[in-house]
Design a protein around this motif. Structure first.
Motif, mmCIF file in Angstrom:
data_model
loop_
_atom_site.group_PDB
_atom_site.id
_atom_site.type_symbol
_atom_site.label_atom_id
_atom_site.label_comp_id
_atom_site.label_asym_id
_atom_site.label_seq_id
_atom_site.Cartn_x
_atom_site.Cartn_y
_atom_site.Cartn_z
ATOM 1 N N UNK A 19 -10.780 -90.806 -35.683
ATOM 2 C CA UNK A 19 -9.774 -91.541 -36.164
ATOM 3 C C UNK A 19 -10.735 -92.597 -36.037
ATOM 4 N N UNK A 20 -11.907 -92.265 -34.394
ATOM 5 C CA UNK A 20 -13.561 -93.490 -35.234
ATOM 6 C C UNK A 20 -14.457 -93.340 -36.020
ATOM 7 N N UNK A 21 -14.437 -91.324 -37.275
ATOM 8 C CA UNK A 21 -15.445 -91.443 -37.621
ATOM 9 C C UNK A 21 -15.018 -92.095 -38.497
ATOM 10 N N UNK A 22 -13.640 -92.061 -39.621
ATOM 11 C CA UNK A 22 -13.754 -92.107 -40.378
ATOM 12 C C UNK A 22 -13.571 -93.711 -40.842
ATOM 13 N N UNK A 27 -20.177 -92.276 -38.580
ATOM 14 C CA UNK A 27 -20.153 -92.754 -37.026
ATOM 15 C C UNK A 27 -19.240 -92.983 -35.876
ATOM 16 N N UNK A 28 -19.673 -92.164 -34.180
ATOM 17 C CA UNK A 28 -18.675 -91.798 -33.596
ATOM 18 C C UNK A 28 -19.411 -92.650 -31.618
ATOM 19 N N UNK A 29 -18.853 -93.034 -31.163
ATOM 20 C CA UNK A 29 -19.418 -93.391 -30.243
ATOM 21 C C UNK A 29 -19.313 -91.473 -28.418
ATOM 22 N N UNK A 30 -18.464 -90.979 -29.709
ATOM 23 C CA UNK A 30 -18.579 -89.938 -28.486
ATOM 24 C C UNK A 30 -18.582 -88.666 -29.245
ATOM 25 N N UNK A 31 -19.026 -87.528 -29.093
ATOM 26 C CA UNK A 31 -19.957 -87.110 -27.939
ATOM 27 C C UNK A 31 -20.638 -87.582 -28.915
ATOM 28 N N UNK A 32 -21.875 -87.403 -27.536
ATOM 29 C CA UNK A 32 -23.422 -88.336 -27.533
ATOM 30 C C UNK A 32 -23.880 -87.650 -28.644
ATOM 31 N N UNK A 33 -23.230 -86.998 -29.681
ATOM 32 C CA UNK A 33 -24.662 -86.076 -30.330
ATOM 33 C C UNK A 33 -23.952 -86.933 -31.611
ATOM 34 N N UNK A 34 -24.368 -86.084 -32.371
ATOM 35 C CA UNK A 34 -23.676 -86.412 -34.567
ATOM 36 C C UNK A 34 -23.300 -85.349 -34.646
ATOM 37 N N UNK A 35 -21.945 -85.551 -35.419
ATOM 38 C CA UNK A 35 -20.493 -84.581 -35.746
ATOM 39 C C UNK A 35 -20.375 -84.977 -37.372
ATOM 40 N N UNK A 55 -23.121 -80.451 -34.948
ATOM 41 C CA UNK A 55 -23.601 -79.633 -35.478
ATOM 42 C C UNK A 55 -25.207 -79.361 -35.968
ATOM 43 N N UNK A 56 -26.642 -78.469 -36.684
ATOM 44 C CA UNK A 56 -27.332 -78.149 -36.218
ATOM 45 C C UNK A 56 -27.667 -77.845 -38.464
ATOM 46 N N UNK A 57 -29.166 -78.382 -38.100
ATOM 47 C CA UNK A 57 -30.190 -78.326 -39.884
ATOM 48 C C UNK A 57 -31.564 -77.065 -39.499
ATOM 49 N N UNK A 58 -31.574 -76.525 -39.833
ATOM 50 C CA UNK A 58 -32.272 -75.824 -40.080
ATOM 51 C C UNK A 58 -33.988 -76.048 -40.897
ATOM 52 N N UNK A 59 -35.240 -75.117 -40.515
ATOM 53 C CA UNK A 59 -36.432 -75.999 -41.155
ATOM 54 C C UNK A 59 -35.556 -75.828 -42.919
ATOM 55 N N UNK A 88 -14.096 -74.885 -47.729
ATOM 56 C CA UNK A 88 -14.005 -76.023 -47.382
ATOM 57 C C UNK A 88 -13.983 -77.021 -47.134
ATOM 58 N N UNK A 89 -13.764 -78.470 -46.342
ATOM 59 C CA UNK A 89 -14.709 -79.924 -46.893
ATOM 60 C C UNK A 89 -15.484 -80.190 -45.032
ATOM 61 N N UNK A 90 -16.115 -81.070 -45.806
ATOM 62 C CA UNK A 90 -16.922 -81.418 -45.018
ATOM 63 C C UNK A 90 -17.139 -82.745 -45.192
ATOM 64 N N UNK A 91 -16.988 -84.019 -43.694
ATOM 65 C CA UNK A 91 -16.817 -85.073 -44.236
ATOM 66 C C UNK A 91 -18.342 -85.253 -43.199
ATOM 67 N N UNK A 92 -19.604 -85.888 -43.598
ATOM 68 C CA UNK A 92 -20.879 -85.982 -42.867
ATOM 69 C C UNK A 92 -21.300 -87.654 -43.092
ATOM 70 N N UNK A 93 -20.973 -88.195 -42.076
ATOM 71 C CA UNK A 93 -21.459 -89.091 -42.555
ATOM 72 C C UNK A 93 -20.286 -90.002 -43.492
#
Length: 143
Positions: A19-22, A27-35, A55-59, A88-93
């Motif tokens: 809910x907060x993400x959408x 942007x979310x306040x929890x967890x303390x890392x990007x999702x 999530x992570x991002x490689x080089x 799949x569907x991915x929502x990012x930012x």
């Protein structure tokens, strides 16, 4: 050894994060890392289900996720779903992307995993399970 949340605790927590993400365009306040939000199709039910994941991002700019489920002895349901249907569907930012989930193996899996963990997390201490690492093809790395 830390305890793994119950399925109900996961569900309740995840609903709040989604809910907060959408509401805040990624942007979310929890967890303390990007999702990101990952939506899969149920392998048995055919219903769409969404989960928030770090999530992570490689080089190479590939976005990937890890199926840790807080160190549960079993893989998360979303992992079983994407193995049955990797579209799949991915929502990012503020963006939403149709993607293909590719489960990595061997050296590639290990290299990607080392980008997000040094192997000593509490999650890893909870289980003997090797966490799958999944590349989300078609999702651009955040700027």
């Amino acid at each position: 050894m830390p305890t793994v949340p119950s399925d109900e605790e996961f569900r309740t927590y995840n609903e709040g994060v989604i809910r907060e993400f959408r509401a805040n365009r990624g942007t979310v306040s929890r967890p303390p890392f990007p999702i990101l939000l990952l939506t899969t199709t149920g392998a048995r039910t055919g219903r769409r289900a969404t989960v928030p994941l770090g999530f992570g991002v490689d080089d190479e700019g590939r976005v990937f996720v890890v199926a840790s489920k807080a160190g549960s002895p079993t893989h998360p349901a979303w992992f079983h779903n994407l193995r049955a249907d990797p579209v799949v569907t991915v929502e990012l930012g503020a963006g939403s992307y149709r993607a293909r989930a590719v489960v990595t193996t061997g050296e590639e899996r290990d290299r990607l995993y080392r980008l997000v963990s040094d192997g000593t997390s509490a999650y890893e201490q909870n289980t003997d399970r090797k966490f799958p690492v999944i590349v989300l093809e078609g999702v651009p790395a955040p700027a």
